[in-house]
Enzyme design. Sequence first.
Site, PDB file in Angstrom:
ATOM      1  N   LYS A  22      47.755  85.788  40.818  1.00 58.71           N
ATOM      2  CA  LYS A  22      48.907  85.069  41.395  1.00 58.71           C
ATOM      3  C   LYS A  22      49.647  84.281  40.305  1.00 58.71           C
ATOM      4  CE  LYS A  22      48.252  80.972  43.586  1.00 58.71           C
ATOM      5  NZ  LYS A  22      49.070  79.861  43.103  1.00 58.71           N
ATOM      6  N   ASN A  23      48.897  83.515  39.523  1.00 58.55           N
ATOM      7  CA  ASN A  23      49.559  82.597  38.595  1.00 58.55           C
ATOM      8  C   ASN A  23      50.095  83.279  37.342  1.00 58.55           C
ATOM      9  OD1 ASN A  23      49.216  80.580  40.417  1.00 58.55           O
ATOM     10  ND2 ASN A  23      47.469  79.621  39.376  1.00 58.55           N
ATOM     11  N   ARG A  95      55.880  75.466  44.742  1.00 60.14           N
ATOM     12  CA  ARG A  95      56.262  74.677  43.566  1.00 60.14           C
ATOM     13  C   ARG A  95      56.657  75.551  42.388  1.00 60.14           C
ATOM     14  NH1 ARG A  95      55.009  69.691  42.602  1.00 60.14           N
ATOM     15  NH2 ARG A  95      54.906  70.267  40.422  1.00 60.14           N
ATOM     16  N   CYS A 119      52.667  67.189  46.300  1.00 55.75           N
ATOM     17  CA  CYS A 119      52.048  68.239  47.101  1.00 55.75           C
ATOM     18  C   CYS A 119      50.662  67.773  47.482  1.00 55.75           C
ATOM     19  CB  CYS A 119      51.993  69.553  46.344  1.00 55.75           C
ATOM     20  SG  CYS A 119      50.692  69.582  45.125  1.00 55.75           S
ATOM     21  N   ARG A 124      52.252  65.598  40.777  1.00 56.18           N
ATOM     22  CA  ARG A 124      52.714  66.770  40.029  1.00 56.18           C
ATOM     23  C   ARG A 124      54.200  66.723  39.633  1.00 56.18           C
ATOM     24  NH1 ARG A 124      50.316  72.014  42.843  1.00 56.18           N
ATOM     25  NH2 ARG A 124      50.690  72.960  40.820  1.00 56.18           N
ATOM     26  N   PRO A 125      54.537  65.816  38.714  1.00 57.29           N
ATOM     27  CA  PRO A 125      55.931  65.734  38.266  1.00 57.29           C
ATOM     28  C   PRO A 125      56.328  66.918  37.377  1.00 57.29           C
ATOM     29  CG  PRO A 125      54.541  64.164  37.065  1.00 57.29           C
ATOM     30  CD  PRO A 125      53.647  64.881  38.037  1.00 57.29           C
ATOM     31  N   ASP A 127      58.447  66.259  34.602  1.00 57.09           N
ATOM     32  CA  ASP A 127      59.083  65.609  33.459  1.00 57.09           C
ATOM     33  C   ASP A 127      58.868  66.384  32.154  1.00 57.09           C
ATOM     34  OD1 ASP A 127      56.332  64.663  34.053  1.00 57.09           O
ATOM     35  OD2 ASP A 127      56.535  63.599  32.156  1.00 57.09           O
ATOM     36  N   GLN A 128      57.714  67.029  32.009  1.00 54.18           N
ATOM     37  CA  GLN A 128      57.426  67.748  30.750  1.00 54.18           C
ATOM     38  C   GLN A 128      58.274  69.014  30.638  1.00 54.18           C
ATOM     39  OE1 GLN A 128      55.240  66.414  28.360  1.00 54.18           O
ATOM     40  NE2 GLN A 128      55.439  64.717  29.801  1.00 54.18           N
ATOM     41  N   ASP A 315      41.082  75.130  39.411  1.00 54.97           N
ATOM     42  CA  ASP A 315      41.244  76.015  40.570  1.00 54.97           C
ATOM     43  C   ASP A 315      39.912  76.596  41.063  1.00 54.97           C
ATOM     44  OD1 ASP A 315      43.924  75.502  40.539  1.00 54.97           O
ATOM     45  OD2 ASP A 315      44.497  77.365  39.544  1.00 54.97           O
ATOM     46  N   ARG A 407      48.334  82.535  50.647  1.00 53.91           N
ATOM     47  CA  ARG A 407      49.166  82.310  49.473  1.00 53.91           C
ATOM     48  C   ARG A 407      48.504  82.871  48.222  1.00 53.91           C
ATOM     49  NH1 ARG A 407      50.293  76.633  48.323  1.00 53.91           N
ATOM     50  NH2 ARG A 407      51.532  77.712  46.774  1.00 53.91           N
TER      51      ARG A 407
HETATM   52  N1  EPU Z   1      52.095  67.254  34.686  1.00 53.09           N
HETATM   53  C1  EPU Z   1      52.940  66.198  34.453  1.00 53.09           C
HETATM   54  N2  EPU Z   1      54.247  66.468  34.180  1.00 53.09           N
HETATM   55  C2  EPU Z   1      54.735  67.717  34.103  1.00 53.09           C
HETATM   56  C3  EPU Z   1      53.866  68.803  34.348  1.00 53.09           C
HETATM   57  C4  EPU Z   1      52.532  68.539  34.629  1.00 53.09           C
HETATM   58  O1  EPU Z   1      52.533  65.038  34.511  1.00 53.09           O
HETATM   59  O2  EPU Z   1      55.944  67.884  33.847  1.00 53.09           O
HETATM   60  C5  EPU Z   1      50.666  66.997  34.971  1.00 53.09           C
HETATM   61  C6  EPU Z   1      50.258  67.427  36.371  1.00 53.09           C
HETATM   62  O3  EPU Z   1      50.570  66.445  37.329  1.00 53.09           O
HETATM   63  C7  EPU Z   1      48.779  67.655  36.195  1.00 53.09           C
HETATM   64  C8  EPU Z   1      48.692  68.209  34.775  1.00 53.09           C
HETATM   65  O4  EPU Z   1      49.885  67.831  34.127  1.00 53.09           O
HETATM   66  O5  EPU Z   1      48.093  66.444  36.272  1.00 53.09           O
HETATM   67  C9  EPU Z   1      48.521  69.707  34.656  1.00 53.09           C
HETATM   68  O6  EPU Z   1      49.381  70.381  35.595  1.00 53.09           O
HETATM   69  P1  EPU Z   1      50.072  71.770  35.264  1.00 53.09           P
HETATM   70  O7  EPU Z   1      51.504  71.524  34.965  1.00 53.09           O
HETATM   71  O8  EPU Z   1      49.282  72.506  34.252  1.00 53.09           O
HETATM   72  O9  EPU Z   1      49.964  72.499  36.678  1.00 53.09           O
HETATM   73  P2  EPU Z   1      51.023  73.526  37.239  1.00 53.09           P
HETATM   74  O10 EPU Z   1      51.622  74.267  36.124  1.00 53.09           O
HETATM   75  O11 EPU Z   1      51.905  72.854  38.221  1.00 53.09           O
HETATM   76  C10 EPU Z   1      49.384  75.570  37.415  1.00 53.09           C
HETATM   77  C11 EPU Z   1      48.877  76.466  38.507  1.00 53.09           C
HETATM   78  C12 EPU Z   1      47.938  75.691  39.416  1.00 53.09           C
HETATM   79  C13 EPU Z   1      46.786  75.163  38.553  1.00 53.09           C
HETATM   80  C14 EPU Z   1      47.330  74.322  37.392  1.00 53.09           C
HETATM   81  C15 EPU Z   1      46.251  73.848  36.425  1.00 53.09           C
HETATM   82  C16 EPU Z   1      50.700  78.026  38.764  1.00 53.09           C
HETATM   83  C17 EPU Z   1      51.799  78.570  39.602  1.00 53.09           C
HETATM   84  N3  EPU Z   1      50.010  76.996  39.271  1.00 53.09           N
HETATM   85  O12 EPU Z   1      50.065  74.506  38.073  1.00 53.09           O
HETATM   86  O13 EPU Z   1      47.433  76.621  40.368  1.00 53.09           O
HETATM   87  O14 EPU Z   1      45.925  74.367  39.329  1.00 53.09           O
HETATM   88  O15 EPU Z   1      48.290  75.092  36.652  1.00 53.09           O
HETATM   89  O16 EPU Z   1      45.578  74.911  35.872  1.00 53.09           O
HETATM   90  O17 EPU Z   1      50.438  78.544  37.686  1.00 53.09           O
HETATM   91  C18 EPU Z   1      46.447  77.265  42.406  1.00 53.09           C
HETATM   92  O18 EPU Z   1      46.596  78.440  42.050  1.00 53.09           O
HETATM   93  O19 EPU Z   1      45.763  76.934  43.413  1.00 53.09           O
HETATM   94  C19 EPU Z   1      47.084  76.198  41.625  1.00 53.09           C
HETATM   95  C20 EPU Z   1      47.246  74.967  42.102  1.00 53.09           C
END
Ligand code: EPU
Length: 445
Positions: A22-23, A95, A119, A124-125, A127-128, A315, A407
């Site tokens: 999926k990811n 998202r 969520c 989960r912001p 900003d990055q 995950d 999902r």
């Molecule tokens: N974060 C920030 N700011 C940002 C981006 C991230 O503070 O701009 C923080 C997040 O809040 C979190 C950390 O950085 O604390 C890491 O989050 P990340 O951005 O890596 O998560 P994501 O990209 O939103 C993806 C997967 C998630 C998986 C995470 C961590 C996808 C579509 N989703 O989410 O998958 O848990 O990486 O590996 O790739 C799932 O499949 O069930 C799922 C939630």
Amino acid sequence: MDKLVIHGGLPLHGTVRASGAKNAALPILIATLLAPGEHVLDNVPELADVSLTLSLLGRIGCPSLVPDDGGSRVRLDTWRIAFSEAPYDVVRKMRASVLALGPLLARQGQARVSLPGGCAIGVRPVDQHLKGLEALGCRFELSGGYVNGRVDHLRGGEVRFDMPTVTGTENVMMAAVLADGVSVLHNAAREPEVVDLARFLRAMGARIEGEGTDTITVDGVPALRPTRTPYSIMPDRIEAGTYLVAGAITGGAVTVERAPVHALAPVLDALRAAGCEVSADGVGPDGAGRIHLRREGPLAPVSIETQPHPGFPTDMQAQWMALMSLAEGDSVIRETIFENRFMHAAELMRMGARIEPDRDRAVVRGVRRLEGATVMATDLRASASLVLAGLAAHGSTEMLRLYHLDRGYERLEAKLAALGARVRRVPDDVRVVRVVEPDEDRAAG
Ligand code: EPU
């Protein structure tokens, strides 16, 4: 709304095949926006999140063709972009729609993407994502719940992420491939799905190095072209890991075919430490092979701490908690990625588990048996942990809010049935007054 009814207590035996990840599928589908033309992708899993992504691409003006025979080949036409927008009604359900930001800015010079907000698993912001794209010359303003982005001249830049973010790294990498000059992404996410996206981008003509390490270098090119041969999405390590835990928790013997063996290393190590026999064979050049798991003896308690790849994946944390609730002793689970990812603990406790969650830690005191109960899924991986607990529990378990599972797990009941599980999807015909909770349809994946 459907529910899942599981009659637990049977050891699972047999073979299942991992579906496409999926990811990896979500960013790769969206990355097709970068190259005008016709794309063919293979091993695309049939999941609600994939359908949502295709409908998002359709709204942008890029139609797709999905086989109606359950096949995994998807054709996309990205010749024309009519709207550079990911609207709220799609983003709130998924998202990952925020991944449209980088490709739309790179191809159209503008993008309007709804802010995902929080969520079920935390704030989960993004900003990055914005900081990284700003380093490439993009400018953003926030209004009406939307991020409006523009860029006149996309140029290479230096980005240092404050933390490794999977979709943040993917978003910036997708923009950087069409930027003028070299971009360097420091503290980039090393997840296998980021690597799969980089491979796909490279197959379309992008110049990327260092994927899979914490420094990714992208040398921008003026244009990309669709791949000549269909690109096959990598197999899903979390789905594969979930079936292996199903074998472990029921004291059975399970083989997962086409599993990403190396990407699963931290989970396989933990399963071995818990007393399971684990081996792999038939590993091809793409890293996919067969993983065999068997458990005959007791389950040993194994503490884990979630970490970015190559650490133990967040995950798989919920599934690990279900497994540890039947271990002979106490273990500690620490969640370091998301701040609110223990919601499955309360439901597992309703099945007889002894868990003491405290902020980012949970002490799991192993019990001799779990009892079937009616439980409520709160997010995708929480749902998976409840299914696992239900498979091991005495009696039957009914899991409500099945849509979370749809999902991220392709044909879950069929795959579990192939392993000998007694599990059925039935319409939830109990008439209840539905109370809509604020987070109910917030997307977690
Ligand atoms: N974060 C920030 N700011 C940002 C981006 C991230 O503070 O701009 C923080 C997040 O809040 C979190 C950390 O950085 O604390 C890491 O989050 P990340 O951005 O890596 O998560 P994501 O990209 O939103 C993806 C997967 C998630 C998986 C995470 C961590 C996808 C579509 N989703 O989410 O998958 O848990 O990486 O590996 O790739 C799932 O499949 O069930 C799922 C939630």
